[in-house]
Design a protein around this motif. Structure first.
Motif, short mmCIF file in Angstrom:
data_model
loop_
_atom_site.label_atom_id
_atom_site.label_comp_id
_atom_site.label_asym_id
_atom_site.label_seq_id
_atom_site.Cartn_x
_atom_site.Cartn_y
_atom_site.Cartn_z
N VAL A 1 4.64 -6.38 15.55
CA VAL A 1 4.90 -4.95 15.51
C VAL A 1 4.80 -4.33 16.91
O VAL A 1 5.47 -3.35 17.20
CB VAL A 1 3.91 -4.24 14.56
CG1 VAL A 1 4.18 -2.76 14.48
CG2 VAL A 1 3.97 -4.86 13.18
N THR A 2 4.00 -4.91 17.76
CA THR A 2 3.78 -4.37 19.10
C THR A 2 4.78 -4.94 20.09
O THR A 2 4.99 -6.15 20.12
CB THR A 2 2.34 -4.67 19.57
OG1 THR A 2 1.43 -4.19 18.59
CG2 THR A 2 2.05 -4.03 20.91
N THR A 3 5.38 -4.06 20.87
CA THR A 3 6.35 -4.47 21.88
C THR A 3 5.96 -3.85 23.21
O THR A 3 5.59 -2.69 23.28
CB THR A 3 7.77 -3.99 21.50
OG1 THR A 3 8.08 -4.45 20.19
CG2 THR A 3 8.81 -4.51 22.47
N ARG A 4 6.07 -4.65 24.26
CA ARG A 4 5.86 -4.18 25.62
C ARG A 4 7.17 -4.34 26.37
O ARG A 4 7.84 -5.36 26.24
CB ARG A 4 4.77 -4.98 26.33
CG ARG A 4 3.40 -4.80 25.72
CD ARG A 4 2.38 -5.69 26.43
NE ARG A 4 1.09 -5.60 25.79
CZ ARG A 4 0.15 -4.72 26.12
NH1 ARG A 4 0.38 -3.85 27.09
NH2 ARG A 4 -0.99 -4.69 25.48
N PHE A 5 7.52 -3.33 27.16
CA PHE A 5 8.72 -3.40 27.99
C PHE A 5 8.58 -2.47 29.17
O PHE A 5 7.60 -1.73 29.27
CB PHE A 5 9.99 -3.09 27.17
CG PHE A 5 10.00 -1.74 26.52
CD1 PHE A 5 10.60 -0.65 27.14
CD2 PHE A 5 9.43 -1.55 25.27
CE1 PHE A 5 10.62 0.59 26.53
CE2 PHE A 5 9.45 -0.32 24.65
CZ PHE A 5 10.05 0.77 25.29
N ARG B 1 4.08 0.44 19.31
CA ARG B 1 3.72 -0.20 18.04
C ARG B 1 4.58 0.39 16.95
O ARG B 1 4.45 1.57 16.62
CB ARG B 1 2.25 0.01 17.73
CG ARG B 1 1.34 -0.77 18.62
CD ARG B 1 -0.13 -0.65 18.20
NE ARG B 1 -0.97 -1.44 19.06
CZ ARG B 1 -1.57 -0.98 20.15
NH1 ARG B 1 -1.43 0.29 20.48
NH2 ARG B 1 -2.31 -1.76 20.89
N GLY B 2 5.48 -0.42 16.42
CA GLY B 2 6.37 0.05 15.37
C GLY B 2 7.66 -0.76 15.38
O GLY B 2 7.81 -1.72 16.13
N ILE B 3 8.55 -0.36 14.52
CA ILE B 3 9.83 -1.04 14.41
C ILE B 3 10.81 -0.40 15.38
O ILE B 3 11.02 0.81 15.36
CB ILE B 3 10.37 -0.97 12.97
CG1 ILE B 3 9.37 -1.67 12.03
CG2 ILE B 3 11.75 -1.59 12.87
CD1 ILE B 3 9.67 -1.49 10.56
N MET C 1 16.32 3.16 31.85
CA MET C 1 16.92 1.93 31.36
C MET C 1 15.81 0.91 31.09
O MET C 1 14.83 0.85 31.83
CB MET C 1 17.89 1.35 32.39
CG MET C 1 19.01 2.30 32.79
SD MET C 1 20.14 2.66 31.45
CE MET C 1 21.09 1.19 31.43
N VAL C 2 16.01 0.08 30.06
CA VAL C 2 15.06 -1.00 29.78
C VAL C 2 15.36 -2.11 30.79
O VAL C 2 16.49 -2.60 30.85
CB VAL C 2 15.21 -1.51 28.33
CG1 VAL C 2 14.25 -2.67 28.09
CG2 VAL C 2 14.98 -0.39 27.34
N ARG C 3 14.36 -2.46 31.60
CA ARG C 3 14.57 -3.49 32.62
C ARG C 3 14.85 -4.83 31.95
O ARG C 3 14.18 -5.20 30.99
CB ARG C 3 13.35 -3.61 33.53
CG ARG C 3 13.56 -4.71 34.56
CD ARG C 3 12.68 -4.67 35.75
NE ARG C 3 12.69 -3.51 36.58
CZ ARG C 3 13.64 -3.19 37.46
NH1 ARG C 3 14.72 -3.92 37.56
NH2 ARG C 3 13.51 -2.11 38.21
N GLY C 4 15.86 -5.51 32.45
CA GLY C 4 16.22 -6.83 31.92
C GLY C 4 15.08 -7.82 32.07
O GLY C 4 14.44 -7.88 33.11
N GLY C 5 14.82 -8.57 31.02
CA GLY C 5 13.77 -9.58 31.03
C GLY C 5 12.36 -9.04 30.84
O GLY C 5 11.40 -9.79 30.97
N SER C 6 12.23 -7.74 30.54
CA SER C 6 10.90 -7.15 30.45
C SER C 6 10.38 -7.00 29.01
O SER C 6 9.21 -6.72 28.82
CB SER C 6 10.88 -5.77 31.11
OG SER C 6 11.63 -4.84 30.34
N VAL C 7 11.22 -7.20 28.01
CA VAL C 7 10.80 -6.98 26.62
C VAL C 7 9.98 -8.17 26.13
O VAL C 7 10.42 -9.31 26.18
CB VAL C 7 12.03 -6.76 25.70
CG1 VAL C 7 11.58 -6.57 24.26
CG2 VAL C 7 12.84 -5.56 26.17
N ARG C 8 8.76 -7.86 25.70
CA ARG C 8 7.83 -8.88 25.19
C ARG C 8 7.29 -8.44 23.83
O ARG C 8 6.69 -7.38 23.72
CB ARG C 8 6.65 -9.08 26.14
CG ARG C 8 7.03 -9.43 27.55
CD ARG C 8 7.31 -10.93 27.66
NE ARG C 8 7.58 -11.28 29.03
CZ ARG C 8 8.80 -11.46 29.54
NH1 ARG C 8 9.85 -11.30 28.78
NH2 ARG C 8 8.96 -11.80 30.79
#
Length: 144
Positions: free
Chosen positions: A71-75, A89-91, A58-65
């Motif tokens: 283009v770059t996302t950290r989670f 890195r991507g859509i 699961m994607v942890r709540g509040g972790s998406v940056r």
């Protein structure tokens, strides 16, 4: 050499050729296979750095940056027991969101950060990939 011996020799050679071809195919598949891991499994595994794997949870709540490049996302992916930081890195898929199921394909990079090359998101509120569902169920059972 009799005809019976010639046929037997040809059959044995054919079986040997099929066996060699099967071994070569299995060897190639093993090198290309992407194994599935939950965050707990990934952090406990040895010798996974650089190998293609799938990380599910699961994607942890509040972790998406989102990074400044757009283009770059950290989670963070969690199985409610352990967390793994992910860099992608991507859509992102339209259905990607916090507190939702996700499977990230990629490899474990330096510093324990999972570098994803592809992100798969669930398609509705009730769906979760079977591997993720099983891993999440095992983790919840262990917590009790």
């Amino acid at each position: 050499m009799t005809a019976k011996n010639q046929r037997l020799t040809l059959v044995l050679l054919a079986l040997a050729a099929v066996a060699v071809a099967a071994l070569l195919a299995l060897s190639a598949l093993r090198d290309q296979a992407a194994f599935f891991y939950s965050p707990s499994d990934l952090l406990a595994a040895r010798d996974v750095a650089g190998r293609p794997i799938r990380l599910g949870g699961m994607v942890r709540g509040g972790s998406v940056r989102k990074e400044a490049d757009g283009v770059t996302t950290r989670f963070v992916v969690t199985d409610n027991a352990r967390d793994v930081a992910v860099l992608y890195r991507g859509i992102l898929p339209d259905l990607f969101r916090e507190k939702s199921g996700v499977v990230a394909e990629g490899a474990l990079g330096a510093g324990g950060i999972f570098v994803a090359s592809n992100i798969l998101a669930k398609h509705d509120e009730k769906y979760m990939p079977p591997e993720v569902k099983g891993a999440m169920h095992e983790t919840k059972s262990l917590e009790r």
